[in-house]
Design an enzyme around this catalytic site. Structure first.
Site, PDB file in Angstrom:
ATOM      1  N   ALA A 145       0.830  -1.214   0.000  1.00  0.00           N
ATOM      2  CA  ALA A 145       0.000   0.000   0.000  1.00  0.00           C
ATOM      3  C   ALA A 145       0.857   1.255   0.000  1.00  0.00           C
ATOM      4  O   ALA A 145       0.504   2.263   0.606  1.00  0.00           O
ATOM      5  CB  ALA A 145      -0.920  -0.012   1.221  1.00  0.00           C
ATOM      6  N   ASN A 152     -34.538  23.852  23.659  1.00  0.00           N
ATOM      7  CA  ASN A 152     -33.738  22.978  24.514  1.00  0.00           C
ATOM      8  C   ASN A 152     -32.354  23.515  24.830  1.00  0.00           C
ATOM      9  O   ASN A 152     -31.617  22.891  25.588  1.00  0.00           O
ATOM     10  CB  ASN A 152     -33.594  21.598  23.856  1.00  0.00           C
ATOM     11  N   GLY A 212      -3.281  -3.069  -1.784  1.00  0.00           N
ATOM     12  CA  GLY A 212      -4.233  -2.148  -1.169  1.00  0.00           C
ATOM     13  C   GLY A 212      -5.129  -1.427  -2.138  1.00  0.00           C
ATOM     14  O   GLY A 212      -6.118  -0.811  -1.726  1.00  0.00           O
ATOM     15  N   HIS A 266     -46.167  17.884  11.238  1.00  0.00           N
ATOM     16  CA  HIS A 266     -45.511  18.754  10.280  1.00  0.00           C
ATOM     17  C   HIS A 266     -44.876  19.965  10.946  1.00  0.00           C
ATOM     18  O   HIS A 266     -45.322  20.446  11.970  1.00  0.00           O
ATOM     19  CB  HIS A 266     -46.488  19.245   9.196  1.00  0.00           C
ATOM     20  N   ASN A 283      -0.883 -11.749 -15.024  1.00  0.00           N
ATOM     21  CA  ASN A 283      -0.612 -11.833 -13.591  1.00  0.00           C
ATOM     22  C   ASN A 283      -1.409 -10.770 -12.851  1.00  0.00           C
ATOM     23  O   ASN A 283      -1.374  -9.596 -13.206  1.00  0.00           O
ATOM     24  CB  ASN A 283       0.890 -11.620 -13.358  1.00  0.00           C
ATOM     25  N   LYS A 291      -3.606   6.936  -2.507  1.00  0.00           N
ATOM     26  CA  LYS A 291      -4.560   6.195  -3.335  1.00  0.00           C
ATOM     27  C   LYS A 291      -5.352   5.165  -2.542  1.00  0.00           C
ATOM     28  O   LYS A 291      -6.570   5.035  -2.722  1.00  0.00           O
ATOM     29  CB  LYS A 291      -3.829   5.510  -4.487  1.00  0.00           C
ATOM     30  N   ASN A 322     -50.085  14.288  20.673  1.00  0.00           N
ATOM     31  CA  ASN A 322     -50.239  14.976  19.390  1.00  0.00           C
ATOM     32  C   ASN A 322     -49.496  16.301  19.453  1.00  0.00           C
ATOM     33  O   ASN A 322     -49.753  17.126  20.333  1.00  0.00           O
ATOM     34  CB  ASN A 322     -51.713  15.218  19.068  1.00  0.00           C
ATOM     35  N   GLY A 382       1.629  -7.982 -16.821  1.00  0.00           N
ATOM     36  CA  GLY A 382       2.599  -9.063 -16.929  1.00  0.00           C
ATOM     37  C   GLY A 382       1.946 -10.331 -17.454  1.00  0.00           C
ATOM     38  O   GLY A 382       0.860 -10.704 -17.014  1.00  0.00           O
ATOM     39  N   GLY A 396       9.861  -0.937  -6.470  1.00  0.00           N
ATOM     40  CA  GLY A 396       9.254  -2.117  -7.059  1.00  0.00           C
ATOM     41  C   GLY A 396       8.563  -2.993  -6.038  1.00  0.00           C
ATOM     42  O   GLY A 396       8.768  -2.864  -4.825  1.00  0.00           O
TER      43      GLY A 396
END
EC number: 2.7.7.23
Length: 454
Positions: free
Chosen positions: A9, A383, A100, A360, A166, A22, A374, A136, A78
């Site tokens: 990674a 609050n 990764g 509503h 590969n 990435k 209600n 590859g 590499g």
């Protein structure tokens, strides 16, 4: 046999054109690296080693966990060089190498790969492609045995005609790995130490190189740019949608659902278009979810209904309750059985008892409502005093008139009523009617102001 896993990674991801490493870019709301780690954990390895480089500190911070060992690759020389950085920590019989930025790899595929590894045999994951450009190639002998992997830039014209490529995912006998990595050379077109050169070394040492292929080629698709990221995102979402439908969910358009977490569903659930499910969401039998809804970390009990354009986070809806359209339920919101929250109602840390209704244009924050209450249109709980939050508590069968301000801390007893337009600042005893407004006065023969002539 014991198993350790190395996840590479360290790459920069230049083509992503991003300051974010990435592997931290998301698929379904989770970093790509997180998907790979989750799959790796299912194999129950002795340890997971994550080789990091570009953005190492951020990757370590975001993904830190007790079972992860982060190994720094200071220079990216590499894949072989990357794995070599983890060598001092490896002692298992088997070593599995993952990537990764290949986030859709599946447990079954890796189990089949590992089943082929012995002290004298390694196994690599391959896939057939119509256009293998850039990958590859798997070179086999006349009997079909794997002989080597040749990178595209180093391949001959004949080798470039090979369609089997590969994937980079490899499982090897642990005791052989150090020797092979020590013999790697960077004498190639890229000037890098290729992990793939291990294959030719293994053949030269008399080992058998086995191979396996995923059931779905998208499992091994890597991400190098935003287009590939988007491709994998849609593929992942298609898989999740198909999984939900197999569990008894009706999706009115499977291509317009996004799943970004762990979802548990019952039977006969219906989900309309443009719905986003995030985090941990539990959806029981017979639930209906309307279009354009976002539901995060919430529980929807049997028969609950979410109407269009509603947003739920950290909420629970009881059996047969409903919310929306255009409802917002914030963390700590709970609707009892058959409770109702209508359009443009916001709840925060509020509980509505069985059968209670807020139809509503209301805000109920830090509130506890009993059964069968209600709440009139335009009601708010006041609050917050600028420094602290306070609670509003209503008993059962309370009727709150329209356009009320309930100033917390406040208690209203069972069966009490408040008149429309009231500001309620003191406790209301049970079955009382409370007025909290100025008495109306009418001025007779009142004349409206006239505009001043200029």
């Amino acid at each position: 046999m014991s198993l350790e896993i190395v996840i590479l990674a360290a790459g920069q991801g230049t083509r992503m054109r991003s300051a974010l490493p990435k592997v931290l870019h998301p698929i379904a709301g989770k970093p790509m690296l997180g998907h790979v780690i989750d799959c790796a954990r299912q194999l129950q390895p002795e340890r997971i080693h994550v080789v990091i480089g570009h953005g190492a500190d951020l990757v370590r911070e975001r993904m830190a966990a007790d079972d992860l060992n982060f190994v720094l690759q200071a220079e990216q020389l590499g894949t072989g060089h990357a794995v070599a950085q983890a060598l001092p920590f490896l002692s298992a019989d088997q070593v599995l190498i993952l990537y990764g930025d290949v986030p859709l790899i599946q447990l079954d595929t890796l189990q089949r790969l590992l089943a082929q590894v012995t002290p004298d045999q390694l196994s690599l994951l391959t896939v057939d492609m119509l256009d293998p450009t850039g990958y590859g190639r798997i070179v086999r002998d006349d009997q079909g045995a794997v002989q080597a992997i040749v990178e595209h830039k180093d391949a001959t014209p004949a080798q470039r005609q090979i369609g089997e490529i590969n994937t980079g995912i490899l499982a090897v006998p642990g005791k052989r790995l150090a020797d092979w990595l020590g013999r790697l050379s960077n004498d190639n077109a890229q000037g890098e130490y290729y992990l793939t050169d291990v294959i030719a070394m293994a053949v030269g040492d008399g080992l058998v190189v086995a191979s396996a292929q995923p059931l779905d080629a998208m499992e091994v698709q890597g991400v190098n740019d935003r287009m590939q990221q988007a491709q994998l995102e849609r593929h992942y979402q298609r898989l999740r949608a198909e999984e939900l439908m197999r569990q008894g969910v009706t999706l009115l358009d499977p291509q317009r659902l996004d799943v970004r977490g762990e979802i548990s569903v019952g039977r006969d659930v219906l989900i309309d278009v443009n719905v986003v499910l995030e985090g941990r969401v539990v959806i029981e039998d017979d639930v209906r979810i309307g279009p354009n809804c976002v539901i995060r970390d919430s529980v929807l009990r049997r028969g609950a209904v979410i109407k269009a354009n509603s947003h739920l986070e950290g909420a629970e809806l009881g059996e047969g309750s409903d919310a929306g359209p255009f409802a917002r339920l914030r963390p700590g919101s709970v609707l009892g059985a058959r409770a109702h929250v209508g359009n443009f109602v916001e709840l925060k840390n509020a509980r509505l008892g069985e059968g209670s209704k807020a139809g509503h244009l209301s805000y109920l924050g830090d509130a506890e409502l009993g059964a069968n209450c209600n709440i009139g249109a335009g009601t708010i709980t006041c609050n917050y005093d600028g420094a602290n939050k306070f609670r509003t508590e209503l008993g059962d069968d309370v009727f709150i008139g329209s356009n009320n301000s309930l100033v917390a801390p406040l208690k209203i007893g069972d069966g009490a009523t408040t008149a429309a337009g009231s500001t309620i600042t003191h406790e209301v005893p049970a079955k009382n009617l409370a007025f909290g407004r100025a008495r109306q006065k009418n001025l007779e023969n009142w004349k409206r102001p006239e505009k001043i002539k200029k």
